[in-house]
Design a protein around this motif. Structure first.
Motif, PDB file in Angstrom:
ATOM      1  N   TYR A  25      38.307  28.785  -6.699  1.00  0.00           N
ATOM      2  CA  TYR A  25      37.463  29.926  -7.001  1.00  0.00           C
ATOM      3  C   TYR A  25      37.718  30.999  -5.971  1.00  0.00           C
ATOM      4  N   GLU A  26      37.624  32.196  -6.434  1.00  0.00           N
ATOM      5  CA  GLU A  26      37.882  33.292  -5.536  1.00  0.00           C
ATOM      6  C   GLU A  26      36.604  33.633  -4.813  1.00  0.00           C
ATOM      7  N   GLU A  27      36.699  33.821  -3.532  1.00  0.00           N
ATOM      8  CA  GLU A  27      35.506  34.132  -2.776  1.00  0.00           C
ATOM      9  C   GLU A  27      35.103  35.563  -3.090  1.00  0.00           C
ATOM     10  N   GLN A  28      35.681  36.481  -2.379  1.00  0.00           N
ATOM     11  CA  GLN A  28      35.351  37.863  -2.651  1.00  0.00           C
ATOM     12  C   GLN A  28      36.524  38.515  -3.355  1.00  0.00           C
ATOM     13  N   LEU A  61      30.211  33.509   1.304  1.00  0.00           N
ATOM     14  CA  LEU A  61      30.132  32.056   1.314  1.00  0.00           C
ATOM     15  C   LEU A  61      29.859  31.507   2.710  1.00  0.00           C
ATOM     16  N   PRO A  62      28.921  30.574   2.795  1.00  0.00           N
ATOM     17  CA  PRO A  62      28.664  29.919   4.085  1.00  0.00           C
ATOM     18  C   PRO A  62      29.795  28.948   4.406  1.00  0.00           C
ATOM     19  N   HIS A  66      33.051  25.396   2.024  1.00  0.00           N
ATOM     20  CA  HIS A  66      34.439  24.936   2.023  1.00  0.00           C
ATOM     21  C   HIS A  66      34.538  23.436   2.217  1.00  0.00           C
ATOM     22  N   VAL A  67      33.368  22.790   2.332  1.00  0.00           N
ATOM     23  CA  VAL A  67      33.355  21.360   2.599  1.00  0.00           C
ATOM     24  C   VAL A  67      32.878  20.612   1.359  1.00  0.00           C
ATOM     25  N   HIS A  77      28.737  27.063  -9.424  1.00  0.00           N
ATOM     26  CA  HIS A  77      27.690  28.063  -9.630  1.00  0.00           C
ATOM     27  C   HIS A  77      28.239  29.480  -9.593  1.00  0.00           C
ATOM     28  N   VAL A  78      29.166  29.736  -8.675  1.00  0.00           N
ATOM     29  CA  VAL A  78      29.712  31.091  -8.583  1.00  0.00           C
ATOM     30  C   VAL A  78      30.567  31.401  -9.814  1.00  0.00           C
TER      31      VAL A  78
END
Ligand code: HEC
Length: 144
Positions: A25-28, A61-62, A66-67, A77-78
């Motif tokens: 998934y792409e973060e930003q 993302l916190p 990534h864990v 969810h994103v």
């Protein structure tokens, strides 16, 4: 003790192993402000605070996202959230789609959104009854 140690070793091994399962998934993503939803500042403020984490391309993302296994739930969810409704690409929706999504926003802010699990970890995302009403009124929709 030996049993506990063995169990711990297996758990640790399992935890390390699941980290290599790829998630995509792409973060930003790039945000083109021309395509972003334009709404009164107090409405946008609520959306940014409570909905943008999952319904925009500006997801922050916190570290634990990534864990694994947290990353699985967060990425789902994103991805799903953006598919349903993406405030960052609002202007790419057709007039009909916008109208439909306004009705969905109306219904979503009754209770379902923001997701309860998210609010439990991000209490600042919670909406007050007044904010829920303000958004419902702004959509100009009626119940279901
Ligand atoms: C933690 C992530 C997350 C947050 C925060 C969040 N959503 Fe969602 N939203 C989702 C997911 C995932 C779905 C896909 C459907 C589902 O799983 O329930 C969804 C679906 C929706 C839908 C379409 C489906 C429906 O119920 O009609 C709307 C509209 C919506 N969200 C609005 C909002 C609004 C408005 C906010 C902020 C007040 C918000 N969401 C906050 C994750 C989120």
């Amino acid at each position: 003790m030996v049993v506990l140690k063995t169990i711990f070793k297996y758990l640790l091994g399992f935890f390390i192993l699941i980290q290599v399962i790829p998630i995509s998934y792409e973060e930003q993503k790039k945000v083109d402000s021309a395509l972003e939803m334009k709404a009164p500042a107090e409405i946008m403020g609520v959306f940014k605070r409570s909905c943008y984490a999952c319904h925009s391309n500006e997801t922050v993302l916190p570290w634990y996202s990534h864990v694994a296994p947290f990353s699985w739930s967060i990425s789902r969810h994103v991805d799903l959230g953006r598919q349903w409704l993406n405030f960052s690409t609002w202007e790419t929706y057709s007039v009909e789609e916008k109208d439909k999504k306004m009705g969905e926003i109306y219904n979503a802010v009754f209770v379902a959104m923001p997701l309860r699990g998210y609010v439990s970890m991000h209490p600042e995302a919670e909406l007050t009854p007044d904010e829920r009403k303000m958004i419902r009124d702004w959509t100009g929709k009626a119940p279901f």
